[in-house]
Write a protein that holds these residues in place. Structure first.
Motif, PDB file in Angstrom:
ATOM      1  N   SER A 199       0.834  -1.206   0.000  1.00 11.63           N
ATOM      2  CA  SER A 199       0.000   0.000   0.000  1.00 11.63           C
ATOM      3  C   SER A 199       0.862   1.247   0.000  1.00 11.63           C
ATOM      4  N   GLU A 200       1.928   1.202   0.848  1.00 14.51           N
ATOM      5  CA  GLU A 200       2.824   2.358   0.910  1.00 14.51           C
ATOM      6  C   GLU A 200       3.542   2.560  -0.417  1.00 14.51           C
ATOM      7  N   ALA A 201       4.002   1.435  -1.011  1.00 11.63           N
ATOM      8  CA  ALA A 201       4.687   1.532  -2.305  1.00 11.63           C
ATOM      9  C   ALA A 201       3.748   2.083  -3.374  1.00 11.63           C
ATOM     10  N   LYS A 202       2.514   1.571  -3.373  1.00 15.42           N
ATOM     11  CA  LYS A 202       1.545   2.058  -4.355  1.00 15.42           C
ATOM     12  C   LYS A 202       1.229   3.526  -4.124  1.00 15.42           C
ATOM     13  N   PHE A 203       1.095   3.897  -2.837  1.00 12.16           N
ATOM     14  CA  PHE A 203       0.784   5.290  -2.526  1.00 12.16           C
ATOM     15  C   PHE A 203       1.946   6.201  -2.923  1.00 12.16           C
ATOM     16  N   ASN A 204       3.196   5.736  -2.606  1.00 10.20           N
ATOM     17  CA  ASN A 204       4.372   6.532  -2.978  1.00 10.20           C
ATOM     18  C   ASN A 204       4.493   6.651  -4.492  1.00 10.20           C
ATOM     19  N   ASN A 205       4.233   5.541  -5.186  1.00 10.93           N
ATOM     20  CA  ASN A 205       4.270   5.589  -6.650  1.00 10.93           C
ATOM     21  C   ASN A 205       3.204   6.531  -7.197  1.00 10.93           C
ATOM     22  N   PHE A 206       2.045   6.482  -6.541  1.00  8.46           N
ATOM     23  CA  PHE A 206       0.965   7.384  -6.959  1.00  8.46           C
ATOM     24  C   PHE A 206       1.384   8.839  -6.779  1.00  8.46           C
ATOM     25  N   LEU A 207       1.971   9.141  -5.591  1.00 11.71           N
ATOM     26  CA  LEU A 207       2.412  10.515  -5.333  1.00 11.71           C
ATOM     27  C   LEU A 207       3.527  10.926  -6.295  1.00 11.71           C
ATOM     28  N   LYS A 208       4.454   9.967  -6.546  1.00 12.03           N
ATOM     29  CA  LYS A 208       5.556  10.272  -7.459  1.00 12.03           C
ATOM     30  C   LYS A 208       5.044  10.547  -8.865  1.00 12.03           C
ATOM     31  N   GLU A 209       4.153   9.687  -9.339  1.00 13.24           N
ATOM     32  CA  GLU A 209       3.593   9.883 -10.678  1.00 13.24           C
ATOM     33  C   GLU A 209       2.801  11.184 -10.755  1.00 13.24           C
ATOM     34  N   ARG A 210       2.084  11.467  -9.674  1.00 10.91           N
ATOM     35  CA  ARG A 210       1.303  12.705  -9.650  1.00 10.91           C
ATOM     36  C   ARG A 210       2.229  13.919  -9.672  1.00 10.91           C
ATOM     37  N   ARG A 211       3.333  13.846  -8.870  1.00 10.52           N
ATOM     38  CA  ARG A 211       4.267  14.972  -8.834  1.00 10.52           C
ATOM     39  C   ARG A 211       4.946  15.161 -10.188  1.00 10.52           C
TER      40      ARG A 211
END
Length: 318
Positions: A116-128
């Motif tokens: 979940s953390e990896a997916k969330f971090n990837n989501f934030l990274k992709e969003r940024r």
């Protein structure tokens, strides 16, 4: 004579009487002895009966005690076995519960959290990345409001890092824009990136610039991540084209502290400094007033080629 006869008769009577008495006593003694034997026999029989009864009771008591001891021993053994079983259950059950209940749940939860953390971090990274890409694209807008908002966004978010493609896009925008303030702010957004495209940009700047402007500050800041040997030739060209006290002031003020010794000992650069530039550096004490901003000791500075050159030029001749 008569008296003698009477005496004789008395004696005979006495003897006879004594004889009968003695015989009677013997009979009585025999009876008494017989009675004693019977009594002894009865006593012996009674004692034998009592002894037999006592032995039987002792045997019964012994058997009872043995049975009770066996029963107690059996209970003790059973208690020991039950205690061992309970202790085993007490030790093994928590382990089994942990291994097959808690641990799998924890591992599953940990794995879920990591994913979940990896997916969330990837989501934030992709969003940024998308937001930065969008901001870079808006830098090309003709609308000053949109362009300034995008520049502010990059200024406050560039510390999180930019990828190579984003840095290259910003460099292309810089090369196609003449607004110096705008360009300087963009350089501030990418100067902390150790990027080969940006290195080429600053190398080109040193080779071609005819003026020491604000870009020189970012150029020197960028090269603090590199060895002096990687840009010393281009720096010599820049100083040759801008051999003034103003240019030297910028260089000596913002030059990377980790490379300053190399610069002060570089004969190729020190020897091309103009008289005005040397006078500016000399000040009044052979340049020692600058050592504090260079983070140098006076002893180290006096070993440099620049100090030797200034001392040679400005020492009064007697």
């Amino acid at each position: 004579m008569f008296k003698k006869i009477l005496l004789t008769l008395f004696l005979i009577s006495s003897v006879f009487s004594f004889s009968q008495t003695d015989t009677s006593n013997n009979q009585q003694n025999k009876k008494i002895e017989l009675l004693n034997k019977k009594v002894d026999s009865l006593i012996s029989e009674q004692n034998g009966v009592k002894t037999k009864i006592l032995e039987e009771r002792i045997n019964q008591a012994t058997e009872t005690i043995t049975n009770q001891s066996s029963m107690i021993s059996s209970f003790g053994t059973l208690y020991t076995v039950i205690t061992i079983i309970l202790a085993f259950i007490g030790v093994v059950l928590p382990i089994l519960t942990y291994q097959f209940g808690i641990k799998p749940s924890r591992d599953a939860l940990k794995e879920f959290e990591e994913k979940s953390e990896a997916k969330f971090n990837n989501f934030l990274k992709e969003r940024r990345v998308k937001e930065i890409d969008n901001a870079i694209e808006n830098l090309k807008s003709e609308d000053n409001h949109i362009r300034n908002n995008s520049l502010n966004f990059l200024t406050y978010n560039s510390h999180q890092g930019l990828n190579e493609d984003q840095v290259l896009k910003i460099i292309n925008i810089i090369n196609n824009n003449n607004d110096e303030n705008f360009l300087v702010q963009l350089l501030g957004c990418i100067v902390n990136e150790k990027n080969e495209n940006l290195k080429k940009y600053f190398i080109e700047y040193l080779n071609t610039s005819q003026e020491a402007n604000s870009t020189m500050y970012y150029c020197l800041k960028f090269f603090s991540y590199y060895n002096y040997s990687e840009y010393k030739n281009e720096l010599k060209i820049f100083i040759s084209n801008n051999n003034t006290s103003t240019a030297l002031s910028i260089i000596f003020s913002f030059f990377p502290k980790n490379n300053i010794i190399d610069l002060l000992n570089d004969h190729n650069i020190i020897d091309i400094l103009s008289s005005d530039a040397l006078t500016f550096v000399h000040g009044y004490n052979f340049g020692k007033s600058n050592i504090s901003q260079w983070n140098m000791s006076e002893e180290d500075y006096e070993k440099t080629y620049l100090y030797e050159r200034l001392k040679e030029k400005f020492t009064p001749v007697n």
